[in-house]
Design a protein around this motif. Structure first.
Motif, PDB file in Angstrom:
ATOM      1  N   GLU A 140       0.829  -1.209   0.000  1.00 46.56           N
ATOM      2  CA  GLU A 140       0.000   0.000   0.000  1.00 46.56           C
ATOM      3  C   GLU A 140       0.865   1.261   0.000  1.00 46.56           C
ATOM      4  N   VAL A 141       2.014   1.210   0.695  1.00 49.19           N
ATOM      5  CA  VAL A 141       2.925   2.347   0.700  1.00 49.19           C
ATOM      6  C   VAL A 141       3.537   2.546  -0.685  1.00 49.19           C
ATOM      7  N   PHE A 142       4.025   1.454  -1.284  1.00 50.81           N
ATOM      8  CA  PHE A 142       4.681   1.560  -2.585  1.00 50.81           C
ATOM      9  C   PHE A 142       3.694   1.889  -3.710  1.00 50.81           C
ATOM     10  N   ASP A 143       2.438   1.510  -3.537  1.00 53.70           N
ATOM     11  CA  ASP A 143       1.441   1.819  -4.562  1.00 53.70           C
ATOM     12  C   ASP A 143       1.292   3.322  -4.773  1.00 53.70           C
ATOM     13  N   ASP A 144       1.625   4.112  -3.764  1.00 50.76           N
ATOM     14  CA  ASP A 144       1.500   5.566  -3.843  1.00 50.76           C
ATOM     15  C   ASP A 144       2.777   6.233  -4.347  1.00 50.76           C
ATOM     16  N   LEU A 145       3.807   5.426  -4.700  1.00 48.42           N
ATOM     17  CA  LEU A 145       5.092   5.984  -5.127  1.00 48.42           C
ATOM     18  C   LEU A 145       5.381   5.589  -6.575  1.00 48.42           C
ATOM     19  N   ALA A 179      16.382  15.211  -4.410  1.00 51.64           N
ATOM     20  CA  ALA A 179      16.247  15.072  -5.866  1.00 51.64           C
ATOM     21  C   ALA A 179      14.961  14.373  -6.264  1.00 51.64           C
ATOM     22  N   GLY A 180      14.165  13.932  -5.283  1.00 50.23           N
ATOM     23  CA  GLY A 180      12.869  13.339  -5.595  1.00 50.23           C
ATOM     24  C   GLY A 180      12.772  11.843  -5.400  1.00 50.23           C
ATOM     25  N   TYR A 181      13.845  11.205  -4.940  1.00 55.75           N
ATOM     26  CA  TYR A 181      13.812   9.767  -4.682  1.00 55.75           C
ATOM     27  C   TYR A 181      13.239   9.470  -3.294  1.00 55.75           C
ATOM     28  N   THR A 182      12.643   8.301  -3.172  1.00 54.86           N
ATOM     29  CA  THR A 182      12.306   7.746  -1.866  1.00 54.86           C
ATOM     30  C   THR A 182      13.342   6.673  -1.553  1.00 54.86           C
ATOM     31  N   PRO A 240      11.862  17.014  13.825  1.00 53.30           N
ATOM     32  CA  PRO A 240      10.829  16.269  13.078  1.00 53.30           C
ATOM     33  C   PRO A 240      11.264  16.002  11.641  1.00 53.30           C
ATOM     34  N   ALA A 241      10.632  15.040  11.030  1.00 57.53           N
ATOM     35  CA  ALA A 241      10.993  14.633   9.675  1.00 57.53           C
ATOM     36  C   ALA A 241      10.725  15.747   8.675  1.00 57.53           C
ATOM     37  N   SER A 242      11.701  15.964   7.792  1.00 60.55           N
ATOM     38  CA  SER A 242      11.515  16.866   6.659  1.00 60.55           C
ATOM     39  C   SER A 242      11.723  16.112   5.344  1.00 60.55           C
ATOM     40  N   GLY A 243      11.753  14.792   5.441  1.00 61.31           N
ATOM     41  CA  GLY A 243      11.866  13.902   4.291  1.00 61.31           C
ATOM     42  C   GLY A 243      11.434  12.518   4.717  1.00 61.31           C
ATOM     43  N   THR A 244      11.149  11.653   3.772  1.00 63.49           N
ATOM     44  CA  THR A 244      10.647  10.318   4.093  1.00 63.49           C
ATOM     45  C   THR A 244      11.560   9.238   3.520  1.00 63.49           C
ATOM     46  N   SER A 245      11.524   8.077   4.142  1.00 68.33           N
ATOM     47  CA  SER A 245      12.250   6.908   3.656  1.00 68.33           C
ATOM     48  C   SER A 245      11.595   5.665   4.237  1.00 68.33           C
ATOM     49  N   ILE A 246      12.010   4.516   3.755  1.00 74.64           N
ATOM     50  CA  ILE A 246      11.439   3.245   4.182  1.00 74.64           C
ATOM     51  C   ILE A 246      12.566   2.333   4.659  1.00 74.64           C
ATOM     52  N   GLY A 247      12.353   1.657   5.785  1.00 79.63           N
ATOM     53  CA  GLY A 247      13.307   0.679   6.294  1.00 79.63           C
ATOM     54  C   GLY A 247      12.673  -0.703   6.299  1.00 79.63           C
ATOM     55  N   ARG A 283      13.341   0.067  -7.909  1.00 75.47           N
ATOM     56  CA  ARG A 283      13.392   0.146  -9.367  1.00 75.47           C
ATOM     57  C   ARG A 283      14.142   1.370  -9.870  1.00 75.47           C
ATOM     58  N   GLY A 284      14.320   2.371  -9.032  1.00 76.78           N
ATOM     59  CA  GLY A 284      15.073   3.543  -9.450  1.00 76.78           C
ATOM     60  C   GLY A 284      16.566   3.349  -9.395  1.00 76.78           C
ATOM     61  N   GLY A 285      17.005   2.235  -8.824  1.00 81.82           N
ATOM     62  CA  GLY A 285      18.426   1.945  -8.719  1.00 81.82           C
ATOM     63  C   GLY A 285      18.821   1.562  -7.310  1.00 81.82           C
ATOM     64  N   ILE A 286      20.042   1.048  -7.170  1.00 77.99           N
ATOM     65  CA  ILE A 286      20.558   0.641  -5.867  1.00 77.99           C
ATOM     66  C   ILE A 286      22.001   1.104  -5.749  1.00 77.99           C
TER      67      ILE A 286
END
Length: 363
Positions: A140-145, A179-182, A240-247, A283-286
């Motif tokens: 559900e999280v990735f569906d929005d990205l 730059a717009g990546y998550t 507080p967060a000023s950007g997002t990421s996933i662990g 999918r954007g790279g590693i």
């Protein structure tokens, strides 16, 4: 008919008041103990109740009217049907309350898993249901990205807070987030924590050095895990967060606690499932920072998918950072380069000397 999902009491109330029917809905881990009248008057043909708290005496009625009821599993310290990912405050609830890491949910679940050298069917069922629920919530999280903007930063847990490798990883992640990546990481300590921290402070990079200095007061989680977690929670509360990421961490490596800076934490029991999902979603790279066995595994697991990709557009770029590390210390690059020779992936694998070069390649 495609099942639809409800994961909160507010969603339940909205659908019942609007439609008067829950036919073919799936309800995940909702406390419905105060909704006996609504359940009795609502259609439930094909409705699935996963680990919901039901009013006393309502289960037989729901079954008679065509619902399926999966009860909560007893004697497990986690919700096997949870409808959301974890937060840092949830996993480190004991530390947040002023206690020790051993009192936290993360430690309790890990201890439960370690007590089962040969787990019975009840435990393996609970583990499988839990990891399925986490995958569903992560989807559900990735569906929005946009899938081309999810980018992995992989690296070992050995990079201690305050070291040049740690600072470089945090700055790289911040730049990629701006730059717009998550950014997606393995969710653990070291380079993984640095990457999640960099994303967390991406909108306020001037705070990064101060935050790292505060974290470095307890640099090594091996010697004082409670202190290591406590200073991280202090940074989380202060800035507080000023950007997002996933662990995406795992209890399989229990010696690696999750870091607190990921916006959403998808923690798994199964490391094999976790690794597959982690790499498949980038999918954007590693970017591969210096690491050891786990990072090497992630290089070649991703390389396998790229090697057999039918369309070059499906090949996710791979950037290895550290020429000395990847050609001499752990010479993964020569094999990766050989695999890519003459194939589409060969044009999308890179070896660079510095974080700055990695960022330039991707941005």
């Amino acid at each position: 008919m495609l099942a639809r999902e409800l994961e909160s009491l507010a969603e339940f109330d909205e659908v019942v008041s609007r439609d008067g029917s829950l036919d073919h809905w799936v309800l995940q881990s909702i406390d419905l103990s105060g909704r006996s009248a609504e359940l009795a008057s609502t259609h439930v043909q094909g409705t699935i109740f996963l680990g919901c708290v039901l009013p006393v005496g309502s289960e037989d009625d729901l079954l008679a009217r065509g619902a399926l009821v999966f009860p909560r599993l007893p004697d497990v310290p986690f919700d096997a049907y949870r409808g959301r990912l974890y937060s840092a405050s949830e996993l480190y609830d004991g530390v947040a309350a002023g206690g020790h890491y051993a009192d936290s949910l993360d430690a309790v679940i890990y201890a439960w898993s370690r007590d089962r050298v040969r787990p019975g069917l009840d435990a393996t069922l609970a583990i499988s249901l839990h990891d399925h629920a986490i995958s569903d919530a992560l989807d559900e999280v990735f569906d929005d990205l946009p899938h081309t903007t999810t980018l992995g930063i992989m690296g070992g847990h050995a990079a201690q807070r305050g070291t040049p490798d740690y600072v470089a990883a945090a700055r790289l992640s911040g730049e990629l987030t701006r730059a717009g990546y998550t950014v997606v990481t393995g969710g653990g300590p070291g380079a993984m924590e640095a990457a999640n921290l960099g994303a967390h402070l991406a909108g306020t990079p001037e705070r990064l050095d101060t935050a790292i200095a505060h974290l470095a007061r307890h640099a090594d989680f091996h010697t004082d895990l409670t202190g290591w977690a406590r200073v991280a929670l202090e940074v989380l509360d202060t800035w507080p967060a000023s950007g997002t990421s996933i662990g995406i961490p795992t209890w399989f490596y229990g010696h690696e606690p999750p870091n607190v800076f990921a916006s959403a934490i998808a923690k798994y029991f199964s490391n094999a499932l976790r690794e597959d999902i982690l790499l498949r979603r980038c999918r954007g790279g590693i970017v591969y920072l210096p690491g050891a066995a786990g990072t090497v595994q992630e290089i070649f697991q991703a390389a396998t998918g790229n090697y057999y990709a039918v369309d070059e557009a499906d090949v996710a770029p791979m950037v290895l950072v550290g020429r000395e590390h990847w050609t001499r210390t752990l010479p993964a690059w020569p094999l990766l380069e050989a695999l890519g020779r003459g194939r589409g992936m060969g044009r999308r694998v890179h070896l660079v000397d510095s974080i700055a070069q990695a960022a330039a390649l991707l941005t």
